[in-house]
Design a protein around this motif. Structure first.
Motif, PDB file in Angstrom:
ATOM      1  N   LEU A 139     -52.172 -34.610  77.416  1.00 27.35           N
ATOM      2  CA  LEU A 139     -53.182 -33.663  76.779  1.00 27.35           C
ATOM      3  C   LEU A 139     -52.299 -32.387  75.929  1.00 27.35           C
ATOM      4  O   LEU A 139     -52.719 -33.065  74.723  1.00 27.35           O
ATOM      5  CB  LEU A 139     -53.916 -32.377  77.250  1.00 27.35           C
ATOM      6  N   LEU A 140     -51.800 -32.188  76.568  1.00 31.93           N
ATOM      7  CA  LEU A 140     -50.640 -31.545  75.059  1.00 31.93           C
ATOM      8  C   LEU A 140     -49.564 -32.038  74.461  1.00 31.93           C
ATOM      9  O   LEU A 140     -49.199 -31.618  73.688  1.00 31.93           O
ATOM     10  CB  LEU A 140     -50.135 -29.468  75.670  1.00 31.93           C
ATOM     11  N   GLU A 141     -48.584 -33.209  75.361  1.00 25.37           N
ATOM     12  CA  GLU A 141     -47.455 -33.137  74.598  1.00 25.37           C
ATOM     13  C   GLU A 141     -47.924 -34.477  73.321  1.00 25.37           C
ATOM     14  O   GLU A 141     -46.762 -33.878  72.427  1.00 25.37           O
ATOM     15  CB  GLU A 141     -46.715 -33.852  75.581  1.00 25.37           C
ATOM     16  N   PRO A 142     -48.467 -34.867  73.631  1.00 33.10           N
ATOM     17  CA  PRO A 142     -48.812 -35.281  72.055  1.00 33.10           C
ATOM     18  C   PRO A 142     -48.811 -34.777  70.075  1.00 33.10           C
ATOM     19  O   PRO A 142     -48.524 -34.567  69.693  1.00 33.10           O
ATOM     20  CB  PRO A 142     -50.037 -36.972  72.312  1.00 33.10           C
ATOM     21  N   GLY A 149     -52.974 -24.900  76.998  1.00 36.00           N
ATOM     22  CA  GLY A 149     -53.629 -25.956  76.894  1.00 36.00           C
ATOM     23  C   GLY A 149     -54.972 -25.078  76.211  1.00 36.00           C
ATOM     24  O   GLY A 149     -55.397 -25.461  75.233  1.00 36.00           O
ATOM     25  N   VAL A 150     -55.298 -23.479  76.564  1.00 36.14           N
ATOM     26  CA  VAL A 150     -55.924 -23.272  76.122  1.00 36.14           C
ATOM     27  C   VAL A 150     -56.090 -22.711  75.073  1.00 36.14           C
ATOM     28  O   VAL A 150     -56.776 -22.923  73.900  1.00 36.14           O
ATOM     29  CB  VAL A 150     -56.676 -22.509  77.376  1.00 36.14           C
ATOM     30  N   ALA A 200     -65.500 -26.696  78.422  1.00 36.74           N
ATOM     31  CA  ALA A 200     -65.925 -27.772  78.561  1.00 36.74           C
ATOM     32  C   ALA A 200     -65.647 -29.195  78.235  1.00 36.74           C
ATOM     33  O   ALA A 200     -65.585 -30.209  78.566  1.00 36.74           O
ATOM     34  CB  ALA A 200     -66.826 -27.876  76.714  1.00 36.74           C
ATOM     35  N   SER A 201     -63.940 -28.633  77.879  1.00 36.42           N
ATOM     36  CA  SER A 201     -63.127 -29.487  77.820  1.00 36.42           C
ATOM     37  C   SER A 201     -62.659 -29.694  79.213  1.00 36.42           C
ATOM     38  O   SER A 201     -62.408 -30.952  79.467  1.00 36.42           O
ATOM     39  CB  SER A 201     -61.854 -29.371  77.270  1.00 36.42           C
ATOM     40  N   THR A 251     -60.878 -26.063  85.688  1.00 34.70           N
ATOM     41  CA  THR A 251     -59.444 -26.282  86.344  1.00 34.70           C
ATOM     42  C   THR A 251     -58.593 -24.880  86.260  1.00 34.70           C
ATOM     43  O   THR A 251     -58.401 -25.017  87.575  1.00 34.70           O
ATOM     44  CB  THR A 251     -59.078 -27.087  85.640  1.00 34.70           C
ATOM     45  N   ILE A 252     -58.350 -24.356  85.568  1.00 32.40           N
ATOM     46  CA  ILE A 252     -57.605 -22.384  85.461  1.00 32.40           C
ATOM     47  C   ILE A 252     -58.598 -22.468  87.127  1.00 32.40           C
ATOM     48  O   ILE A 252     -58.468 -21.496  87.745  1.00 32.40           O
ATOM     49  CB  ILE A 252     -57.483 -22.686  83.919  1.00 32.40           C
ATOM     50  N   LEU A 253     -60.008 -21.878  86.730  1.00 24.79           N
ATOM     51  CA  LEU A 253     -60.928 -20.804  87.373  1.00 24.79           C
ATOM     52  C   LEU A 253     -60.868 -22.044  88.731  1.00 24.79           C
ATOM     53  O   LEU A 253     -60.776 -21.112  89.742  1.00 24.79           O
ATOM     54  CB  LEU A 253     -62.148 -20.921  86.762  1.00 24.79           C
ATOM     55  N   LEU A 254     -60.913 -22.636  89.136  1.00 27.36           N
ATOM     56  CA  LEU A 254     -61.287 -23.479  90.637  1.00 27.36           C
ATOM     57  C   LEU A 254     -59.229 -23.163  91.032  1.00 27.36           C
ATOM     58  O   LEU A 254     -59.635 -22.908  92.392  1.00 27.36           O
ATOM     59  CB  LEU A 254     -61.268 -24.952  90.424  1.00 27.36           C
TER      60      LEU A 254
END
Length: 187
Positions: A52-55, A100-101, A113-114, A119-122
């Protein structure tokens, strides 16, 4: 610590940092894990977040974000539990989620939405519900990663200064090291 296992010699552990000046533990603890499931979860999330982030932010910025998040996670773990042996990359992984956020919001993408927000909350719910998980490591990594992510994405775009954004990340990492060492002696 008794015994001479790898975990005993390399885990994040406040008294070894404070009394024996084993500062390398601020980093090495993030590369050890407490079992197959622990490493599997961390490596899966690291893989997904890397895709997700590196590119989007580049290899060097991604590595900086990871290292700063790891150090911030170590600091957080030592602030809350300096006398507990801590291992795992989850502080750094939480930092990547925080970064990422920030990156998503900067590009007009809703983190909820993504799927990253949920995922963070869980993972935060799991952090607080399951005993033995480093609350300080997760929260410290999340805060450090979000701050570093803001510098690498938002601040860099606003100021057009790569150097200032990198210096800011260096300051956060340095503060995490100093804070972690100070917290290690507080146990």
């Amino acid at each position: 610590l008794g015994g001479g296992t790898l975990v005993d010699r390399l885990s994040l552990y406040g008294p070894a940092i404070a009394d024996d000046h084993e500062y390398y533990r601020l980093v090495t603890g993030g590369f050890l894990h407490a079992g197959l499931l622990h490493i599997a979860f961390n490596m899966y999330l690291l893989y997904v977040l890397g895709q997700l982030l590196e590119p989007g932010i580049g290899h060097v910025r991604f590595a900086i974000l990871y290292v700063v998040s790891l150090l911030a996670g170590s600091c957080g773990a030592l602030v809350l539990d300096p006398n507990v042996q801590t291992v795992g990359a989850s502080g750094a992984v939480f930092g990547l989620m925080g970064g990422g956020v920030v990156a998503m919001r900067a590009r007009g993408i809703d983190p909820m939405a993504s799927g990253l927000g949920p995922t963070i909350l869980l993972n935060l719910v799991i952090t607080f519900l399951i005993p033995g998980i480093s609350i300080g490591g997760h929260i410290g990594g999340l805060i450090g990663g979000a701050a570093c992510g803001w510098l690498l994405v938002e601040f860099r775009e606003r100021t057009r200064s790569e150097l200032l954004s990198l210096l800011g990340c260096l300051l956060i990492g340095g503060a995490a090291v100093v804070g972690g060492i100070a917290a290690a002696g507080g146990g």
